[in-house]
Design a protein around this motif. Structure first.
Motif, PDB file in Angstrom:
ATOM      1  N   ALA A 265      26.280  59.021 -50.656  1.00 33.75           N
ATOM      2  CA  ALA A 265      25.962  60.362 -51.145  1.00 33.75           C
ATOM      3  C   ALA A 265      25.986  60.431 -52.658  1.00 33.75           C
ATOM      4  O   ALA A 265      25.267  61.228 -53.268  1.00 33.75           O
ATOM      5  N   SER A 266      26.787  59.606 -53.280  1.00 33.90           N
ATOM      6  CA  SER A 266      26.871  59.664 -54.748  1.00 33.90           C
ATOM      7  C   SER A 266      25.573  59.253 -55.419  1.00 33.90           C
ATOM      8  O   SER A 266      25.329  59.589 -56.580  1.00 33.90           O
ATOM      9  N   GLY A 267      24.712  58.528 -54.711  1.00 38.74           N
ATOM     10  CA  GLY A 267      23.449  58.076 -55.315  1.00 38.74           C
ATOM     11  C   GLY A 267      22.259  58.904 -54.918  1.00 38.74           C
ATOM     12  O   GLY A 267      21.128  58.504 -55.184  1.00 38.74           O
ATOM     13  N   LEU A 268      22.501  60.008 -54.245  1.00 40.13           N
ATOM     14  CA  LEU A 268      21.388  60.831 -53.780  1.00 40.13           C
ATOM     15  C   LEU A 268      21.274  62.101 -54.593  1.00 40.13           C
ATOM     16  O   LEU A 268      22.269  62.641 -55.106  1.00 40.13           O
ATOM     17  N   ALA A 269      20.041  62.546 -54.718  1.00 44.19           N
ATOM     18  CA  ALA A 269      19.820  63.863 -55.330  1.00 44.19           C
ATOM     19  C   ALA A 269      20.019  64.924 -54.258  1.00 44.19           C
ATOM     20  O   ALA A 269      20.302  64.618 -53.097  1.00 44.19           O
ATOM     21  N   ASP A 270      19.841  66.169 -54.643  1.00 47.81           N
ATOM     22  CA  ASP A 270      20.041  67.267 -53.703  1.00 47.81           C
ATOM     23  C   ASP A 270      18.840  67.320 -52.773  1.00 47.81           C
ATOM     24  O   ASP A 270      17.895  68.090 -52.970  1.00 47.81           O
ATOM     25  N   GLN A 275      22.245  66.366 -47.729  1.00 45.06           N
ATOM     26  CA  GLN A 275      22.821  67.362 -46.848  1.00 45.06           C
ATOM     27  C   GLN A 275      23.299  66.719 -45.545  1.00 45.06           C
ATOM     28  O   GLN A 275      24.369  67.048 -45.030  1.00 45.06           O
ATOM     29  N   ARG A 276      22.477  65.806 -44.996  1.00 46.01           N
ATOM     30  CA  ARG A 276      22.908  65.120 -43.776  1.00 46.01           C
ATOM     31  C   ARG A 276      24.141  64.252 -44.030  1.00 46.01           C
ATOM     32  O   ARG A 276      25.055  64.181 -43.200  1.00 46.01           O
ATOM     33  N   ALA A 277      24.170  63.602 -45.204  1.00 46.56           N
ATOM     34  CA  ALA A 277      25.342  62.782 -45.538  1.00 46.56           C
ATOM     35  C   ALA A 277      26.596  63.642 -45.673  1.00 46.56           C
ATOM     36  O   ALA A 277      27.687  63.273 -45.214  1.00 46.56           O
ATOM     37  N   ALA A 279      27.111  66.530 -44.221  1.00 43.99           N
ATOM     38  CA  ALA A 279      27.495  66.983 -42.875  1.00 43.99           C
ATOM     39  C   ALA A 279      28.263  65.887 -42.146  1.00 43.99           C
ATOM     40  O   ALA A 279      29.258  66.146 -41.451  1.00 43.99           O
ATOM     41  N   ALA A 280      27.817  64.650 -42.304  1.00 40.44           N
ATOM     42  CA  ALA A 280      28.526  63.532 -41.678  1.00 40.44           C
ATOM     43  C   ALA A 280      29.925  63.382 -42.261  1.00 40.44           C
ATOM     44  O   ALA A 280      30.889  63.064 -41.558  1.00 40.44           O
ATOM     45  N   LEU A 281      30.034  63.610 -43.604  1.00 41.08           N
ATOM     46  CA  LEU A 281      31.356  63.557 -44.240  1.00 41.08           C
ATOM     47  C   LEU A 281      32.267  64.633 -43.659  1.00 41.08           C
ATOM     48  O   LEU A 281      33.467  64.402 -43.425  1.00 41.08           O
ATOM     49  N   GLY A 282      31.704  65.819 -43.444  1.00 33.34           N
ATOM     50  CA  GLY A 282      32.510  66.887 -42.860  1.00 33.34           C
ATOM     51  C   GLY A 282      33.014  66.538 -41.478  1.00 33.34           C
ATOM     52  O   GLY A 282      34.169  66.805 -41.130  1.00 33.34           O
ATOM     53  N   GLN A 283      32.145  65.935 -40.675  1.00 35.45           N
ATOM     54  CA  GLN A 283      32.563  65.528 -39.334  1.00 35.45           C
ATOM     55  C   GLN A 283      33.648  64.453 -39.382  1.00 35.45           C
ATOM     56  O   GLN A 283      34.613  64.483 -38.611  1.00 35.45           O
ATOM     57  N   SER A 284      33.480  63.515 -40.323  1.00 37.78           N
ATOM     58  CA  SER A 284      34.511  62.468 -40.460  1.00 37.78           C
ATOM     59  C   SER A 284      35.836  63.075 -40.902  1.00 37.78           C
ATOM     60  O   SER A 284      36.912  62.691 -40.428  1.00 37.78           O
ATOM     61  N   ARG A 285      35.733  64.044 -41.803  1.00 39.32           N
ATOM     62  CA  ARG A 285      36.963  64.695 -42.257  1.00 39.32           C
ATOM     63  C   ARG A 285      37.656  65.423 -41.110  1.00 39.32           C
ATOM     64  O   ARG A 285      38.875  65.352 -40.942  1.00 39.32           O
TER      65      ARG A 285
END
Length: 462
Positions: A265-270, A275-277, A279-285
């Motif tokens: 996610a750090s290498g992606l623009a908006d 957004q999908r990354a 959301a995946a981070l939220g699920q992992s959290r």
């Protein structure tokens, strides 16, 4: 008195001391009785000697010439006082102390010949012997009473002289027995000291069975109990170790995934990819948070299980509604109907409230997560008898095959389900929390078709 040696010594020495003291007392009474018999014999001989010197004079009157030997028989190295009185039947005093016959007798009349009586004369305790003699003269007879008394200084000294050697002998026996007993106790209690040293000298982590040779039979159950307790501790430590290893393994995967997602996610623009990354981070959290919370719940349940005295009365109706309200959003998100089945009201259970809440929460959480959309999850409470309450949570999910039901209580075991998001700790927490509240968990098929029915039976109610 916390000393085993002292208590054993007391239990042996006290009865022995009482027995020897009783023996010494009866020995003294026997010595006193024998000394009294000897004094009575001297009084009798003195009275008999006096009686032989009573005779009629030329005027046909009774007279007595007091023989010195009669008083010599009563001579005492302890300066005892001797008294005598010789009176006719009409009260005429022939010799001696006129009021000796009025001395107060303090013991029953003797039933054996040559036996005296205890009496008090002028405030002194004396031993008094009485005898009568019939004398005849010119066809007439006259009765003469002879009284001989003596104080008891020699009597007491005579009794002590015979009693004292016995007292010394029995006192010596008591001291000898005490010494031998203390030596024997010291020798026989050595296995206890060896057991203490064997435990004390061990490392804190050494839970191997204690091995002692020549252990007395009475100590073997103690050592066996210690070894069994150490084995249980070792099993508990091994279980905790495996749990920590499993938890570390389970946490490692989502953490690695989270790190990868953050790096990506750090290498992606908006963009939609970002957004999908995220959301995946939220699920992992959420997964990590759920896992950590369940690990904490499991640890707390194990701690509460070890402290049954801390249970308090818990009203079940408010607790069930509280848990159902907290899970209502999750049920709505999965399109699951959450409700109460036929139940008894006003039930109260003696339990740990946090553990009981963990039972309800995890059972309902599992039912919601593993039930397909449009299904139901139902809670019911039933009083079984005066000392029992049954909690049931039933769903319309896929259920658990009978052959897998015993294994799903293991930590991180998810049975045959492929539903994502679970940790495999829910039923393990339910079992430990139920045990902490005095309950037993069992798994059954749903009453109305497919699904799972979890039944928790509690034995203690208020």
């Amino acid at each position: 008195m916390n000393s085993l040696r002292a208590r054993l010594s007391l239990w042996v020495l006290l009865p022995l001391a009482i027995a020897l003291s009783s023996s010494m007392w009866f020995t003294y009474l026997n010595s006193l009785q024998n000394a009294q018999v000897r004094q009575d014999h001297r009084l009798w001989m003195s009275a008999e000697v006096i009686a032989t010197h009573i005779q009629w004079d030329d005027n046909h009157q009774l007279e007595v010439s007091m023989p010195p030997v009669a008083l010599e028989l009563l001579a005492s190295p302890y300066h005892d006082q001797a008294y005598f009185s010789i009176q006719t039947e009409d009260g005429r005093l022939l010799a001696g102390w006129p009021d000796l016959a009025t001395s107060r007798v303090t013991s029953p009349a003797p039933t054996v010949r040559q036996t005296g009586q205890n009496a008090t004369y002028h405030g002194q305790k004396i031993r008094l012997f009485s005898t009568t003699r019939s004398l005849f003269d010119s066809g007439q007879s006259s009765q003469v009473e002879i009284l001989v008394g003596q104080t008891g200084l020699e009597l007491a000294a005579d009794a002590r002289s015979h009693w004292w050697p016995n007292a010394l002998r029995e006192g010596g026996i008591l001291i000898l027995v005490m010494i031998l007993m203390l030596l024997g106790l010291r020798h026989e209690l050595r296995p206890l000291a060896a057991l203490r040293n064997a435990i004390w000298s061990r490392e804190h982590s050494d839970l191997q069975p204690i091995q002692l040779n020549d252990l007395p039979q009475e100590l073997r159950p103690v050592v066996d109990t210690i070894n069994q307790y150490a084995a249980r501790l070792q099993r508990q430590i091994d279980s905790r170790r495996r749990f920590i290893e499993d938890a570390a393994h389970q946490l490692r995967t989502p953490m690695a995934l989270l790190s990868t997602q953050l790096h990506y996610a750090s290498g992606l623009a908006d963009t939609p990819e970002l957004q999908r990354a995220m959301a995946a981070l939220g699920q992992s959290r959420q997964h990590i948070t759920q896992l950590v919370n369940q690990l904490l719940s499991l640890s707390q349940a194990e701690n509460m299980k070890a402290n049954p005295n801390a249970r308090t009365p818990v009203a079940l109706d408010p607790l069930v509604h509280e848990v159902m309200e907290s899970l209502a959003p999750l049920a709505a998100g999965h399109n699951i109907e959450l409700g109460m089945g036929a139940s008894d009201t006003g039930l109260t259970l003696l339990a740990h409230r946090p553990a009981l809440r963990a039972v309800l929460f995890n059972l309902l959480d599992n039912a919601i997560r593993y039930t397909p959309p449009g299904g139901t999850a139902t809670v019911s409470l039933t009083r079984q008898d005066a000392q029992g309450v049954t909690l049931e949570v039933e769903d319309t999910g896929p259920g658990i095959p009978p052959e897998l039901r015993s294994r799903v209580f293991e930590r991180f075991n998810r049975g045959n389900t492929q539903v994502p998001g679970g940790t495999g700790l829910g039923l393990a927490i339910v079992r430990e929390a139920a045990l902490a509240c005095g309950g037993r968990v069992s798994l059954h098929g749903a009453r109305n078709g497919t699904g799972l029915r979890v039944q928790v039976d509690f034995d203690t109610t208020t």
